[in-house]
Scaffold this motif. Structure first.
Motif, PDB file in Angstrom:
ATOM      1  N   ILE A  27       0.852  -1.176   0.000  1.00  6.54           N
ATOM      2  CA  ILE A  27       0.000   0.000   0.000  1.00  6.54           C
ATOM      3  C   ILE A  27       0.889   1.226   0.000  1.00  6.54           C
ATOM      4  CG2 ILE A  27      -1.757   1.287   1.269  1.00  6.54           C
ATOM      5  CD1 ILE A  27      -2.631  -1.333   2.512  1.00  6.54           C
ATOM      6  N   PRO A  28       0.896   1.999  -1.089  1.00 11.39           N
ATOM      7  CA  PRO A  28       1.794   3.155  -1.146  1.00 11.39           C
ATOM      8  C   PRO A  28       1.334   4.284  -0.251  1.00 11.39           C
ATOM      9  CG  PRO A  28       0.386   3.108  -3.087  1.00 11.39           C
ATOM     10  CD  PRO A  28       0.107   1.838  -2.311  1.00 11.39           C
ATOM     11  N   ALA A  29       2.278   4.940   0.383  1.00  4.26           N
ATOM     12  CA  ALA A  29       1.961   6.129   1.170  1.00  4.26           C
ATOM     13  C   ALA A  29       1.892   7.323   0.245  1.00  4.26           C
ATOM     14  CB  ALA A  29       3.050   6.349   2.223  1.00  4.26           C
ATOM     15  N   ALA A  30       1.375   8.431   0.780  1.00  4.67           N
ATOM     16  CA  ALA A  30       1.269   9.633  -0.030  1.00  4.67           C
ATOM     17  C   ALA A  30       2.635  10.051  -0.530  1.00  4.67           C
ATOM     18  CB  ALA A  30       0.669  10.764   0.787  1.00  4.67           C
ATOM     19  N   GLY A  31       2.736  10.233  -1.842  1.00  5.58           N
ATOM     20  CA  GLY A  31       3.985  10.697  -2.409  1.00  5.58           C
ATOM     21  C   GLY A  31       5.113   9.702  -2.295  1.00  5.58           C
ATOM     22  N   MET A  68      -3.529  17.888   4.473  1.00  2.00           N
ATOM     23  CA  MET A  68      -3.850  17.440   3.121  1.00  2.00           C
ATOM     24  C   MET A  68      -3.137  18.297   2.077  1.00  2.00           C
ATOM     25  SD  MET A  68      -7.519  17.207   1.125  1.00  2.00           S
ATOM     26  CE  MET A  68      -8.146  15.853   2.134  1.00  2.00           C
ATOM     27  N   HIS A  69      -3.084  19.601   2.326  1.00  7.94           N
ATOM     28  CA  HIS A  69      -2.432  20.499   1.382  1.00  7.94           C
ATOM     29  C   HIS A  69      -0.985  20.088   1.126  1.00  7.94           C
ATOM     30  CE1 HIS A  69      -0.950  24.220  -0.485  1.00  7.94           C
ATOM     31  NE2 HIS A  69       0.042  24.178   0.393  1.00  7.94           N
ATOM     32  N   TRP A  70      -0.221  19.875   2.208  1.00  6.35           N
ATOM     33  CA  TRP A  70       1.198  19.544   2.055  1.00  6.35           C
ATOM     34  C   TRP A  70       1.394  18.131   1.537  1.00  6.35           C
ATOM     35  CZ3 TRP A  70       3.933  23.537   1.521  1.00  6.35           C
ATOM     36  CH2 TRP A  70       3.668  24.704   2.241  1.00  6.35           C
ATOM     37  N   ARG A  71       0.487  17.227   1.892  1.00  6.30           N
ATOM     38  CA  ARG A  71       0.591  15.854   1.381  1.00  6.30           C
ATOM     39  C   ARG A  71       0.363  15.833  -0.129  1.00  6.30           C
ATOM     40  NH1 ARG A  71      -3.103  12.344   0.025  1.00  6.30           N
ATOM     41  NH2 ARG A  71      -4.816  13.413   1.065  1.00  6.30           N
ATOM     42  N   LEU A  72      -0.666  16.531  -0.592  1.00  5.51           N
ATOM     43  CA  LEU A  72      -0.963  16.558  -2.016  1.00  5.51           C
ATOM     44  C   LEU A  72       0.119  17.297  -2.808  1.00  5.51           C
ATOM     45  CD1 LEU A  72      -4.826  17.179  -2.006  1.00  5.51           C
ATOM     46  CD2 LEU A  72      -3.590  15.024  -2.368  1.00  5.51           C
ATOM     47  N   ARG A  73       0.681  18.320  -2.180  1.00  7.85           N
ATOM     48  CA  ARG A  73       1.772  19.038  -2.851  1.00  7.85           C
ATOM     49  C   ARG A  73       2.967  18.111  -3.042  1.00  7.85           C
ATOM     50  NH1 ARG A  73       4.508  24.949  -1.739  1.00  7.85           N
ATOM     51  NH2 ARG A  73       6.656  24.349  -2.156  1.00  7.85           N
ATOM     52  N   ARG A  74       3.277  17.341  -2.021  1.00 11.27           N
ATOM     53  CA  ARG A  74       4.380  16.385  -2.104  1.00 11.27           C
ATOM     54  C   ARG A  74       4.097  15.361  -3.190  1.00 11.27           C
ATOM     55  NH1 ARG A  74       9.526  14.929  -2.158  1.00 11.27           N
ATOM     56  NH2 ARG A  74      10.016  13.016  -1.016  1.00 11.27           N
ATOM     57  N   GLN A  75       2.894  14.840  -3.215  1.00  6.68           N
ATOM     58  CA  GLN A  75       2.515  13.824  -4.192  1.00  6.68           C
ATOM     59  C   GLN A  75       2.586  14.388  -5.611  1.00  6.68           C
ATOM     60  OE1 GLN A  75      -1.528  12.331  -3.760  1.00  6.68           O
ATOM     61  NE2 GLN A  75      -0.846  10.297  -4.323  1.00  6.68           N
ATOM     62  N   ALA A  76       2.105  15.615  -5.791  1.00  7.89           N
ATOM     63  CA  ALA A  76       2.125  16.239  -7.114  1.00  7.89           C
ATOM     64  C   ALA A  76       3.555  16.469  -7.590  1.00  7.89           C
ATOM     65  CB  ALA A  76       1.360  17.560  -7.083  1.00  7.89           C
ATOM     66  N   GLY A  79       5.292  16.008   3.845  1.00 14.74           N
ATOM     67  CA  GLY A  79       4.187  15.545   3.015  1.00 14.74           C
ATOM     68  C   GLY A  79       3.676  14.175   3.411  1.00 14.74           C
ATOM     69  N   ALA A  80       3.847  13.812   4.692  1.00 12.08           N
ATOM     70  CA  ALA A  80       3.387  12.513   5.180  1.00 12.08           C
ATOM     71  C   ALA A  80       1.915  12.588   5.590  1.00 12.08           C
ATOM     72  CB  ALA A  80       4.243  12.069   6.371  1.00 12.08           C
ATOM     73  N   TRP A  81       1.340  11.431   5.832  1.00  7.46           N
ATOM     74  CA  TRP A  81      -0.054  11.354   6.286  1.00  7.46           C
ATOM     75  C   TRP A  81      -0.149  11.679   7.777  1.00  7.46           C
ATOM     76  CZ3 TRP A  81      -4.386  10.326   3.384  1.00  7.46           C
ATOM     77  CH2 TRP A  81      -4.206   9.789   2.116  1.00  7.46           C
ATOM     78  N   LEU A  82      -1.185  12.390   8.169  1.00  9.34           N
ATOM     79  CA  LEU A  82      -1.562  12.587   9.569  1.00  9.34           C
ATOM     80  C   LEU A  82      -2.985  12.052   9.707  1.00  9.34           C
ATOM     81  CD1 LEU A  82      -0.065  16.137  10.033  1.00  9.34           C
ATOM     82  CD2 LEU A  82       0.358  14.244  11.608  1.00  9.34           C
ATOM     83  N   VAL A  83      -3.115  10.938  10.412  1.00  9.86           N
ATOM     84  CA  VAL A  83      -4.407  10.243  10.447  1.00  9.86           C
ATOM     85  C   VAL A  83      -4.840   9.939  11.879  1.00  9.86           C
ATOM     86  CG1 VAL A  83      -4.144   9.214   8.167  1.00  9.86           C
ATOM     87  CG2 VAL A  83      -3.216   8.038  10.143  1.00  9.86           C
TER      88      VAL A  83
END
Length: 206
Positions: free
Chosen positions: A42-46, A149-157, A109-113
């Protein structure tokens, strides 16, 4: 003699084609094996690496319980620490609080859950996708709503961009910082760690 030489050359070409065919089949089989193995992760964000989970802000008994859950799910759980640890892909916490681990997670850019992610994953017998469990609102407005979410998606992009150099993905990527003064909270070491995790560079401390 000419006929014999031609026959010999034909046999050599035939054997060469057969070796090439066998090599191609072997490479194809190895590629299929690697593809199948990758689908189990299961891949993590980015990230395309396996999840690496850190537990934050929990009592020791709760932490031990979730560590056992992750072990049963065959997911790596980092040792107890108040500090950010490189390689972390997911930080699990009861709520979103302003701490070194939280700020570093956003910078990286990691997940915070929420803890519910692990509860539901335990019930399902597998690590669930984290999207529905992402923390987005902090206590007392200490962190801007939606910032994780903002920083996670930025990292992924940034990681998926065709030209990664023109698409900064980390929070402080490209920053070159000089620190002045005698800050005590957060400490200089904490600020440096967060900055570096986010791709920044510390030039010196004034």
């Amino acid at each position: 003699k000419t006929g014999g030489k031609a026959a010999k050359q034909s046999q050599q070409r035939s054997r060469g084609r057969e070796r090439t065919k066998q090599q191609q089949q072997q490479q194809s089989a190895e590629s299929d094996h690697e593809s199948d193995a990758a689908e189990d992760i299961i891949p993590a964000a980015g990230s395309t690496s396996e999840p690496v989970v850190a537990l934050s802000g929990m009592h020791s008994d709760v932490r031990a319980h979730y560590a056992a859950v992750l072990k049963n799910l065959k997911v790596k759980c980092l040792p107890q620490s108040h500090d950010w640890q490189d390689g972390t892909t997911h930080v699990v916490s009861e709520s979103l609080k302003r701490s070194e681990k939280t700020l570093a997670a956003m910078a990286a850019g990691a997940w915070l859950v929420s803890e519910q992610w692990l509860k539901d994953s335990a019930a399902a017998g597998r690590l669930l996708e984290a999207d529905a469990y992402e923390l987005d609102t902090a206590e007392n407005g200490a962190i801007t709503d939606g910032a994780p979410m903002h920083w996670r998606l930025r990292r992924q992009a940034g990681l998926t961009a065709e030209d990664a150099s023109s698409a900064p993905s980390l929070a402080f990527q490209g920053f070159r910082v000089v620190f002045y003064g005698k800050g005590s909270s957060p400490s200089f070491d904490t600020l440096v760690k967060i900055l570096k995790v986010g791709g920044g560079e510390v030039l010196r401390r004034g």
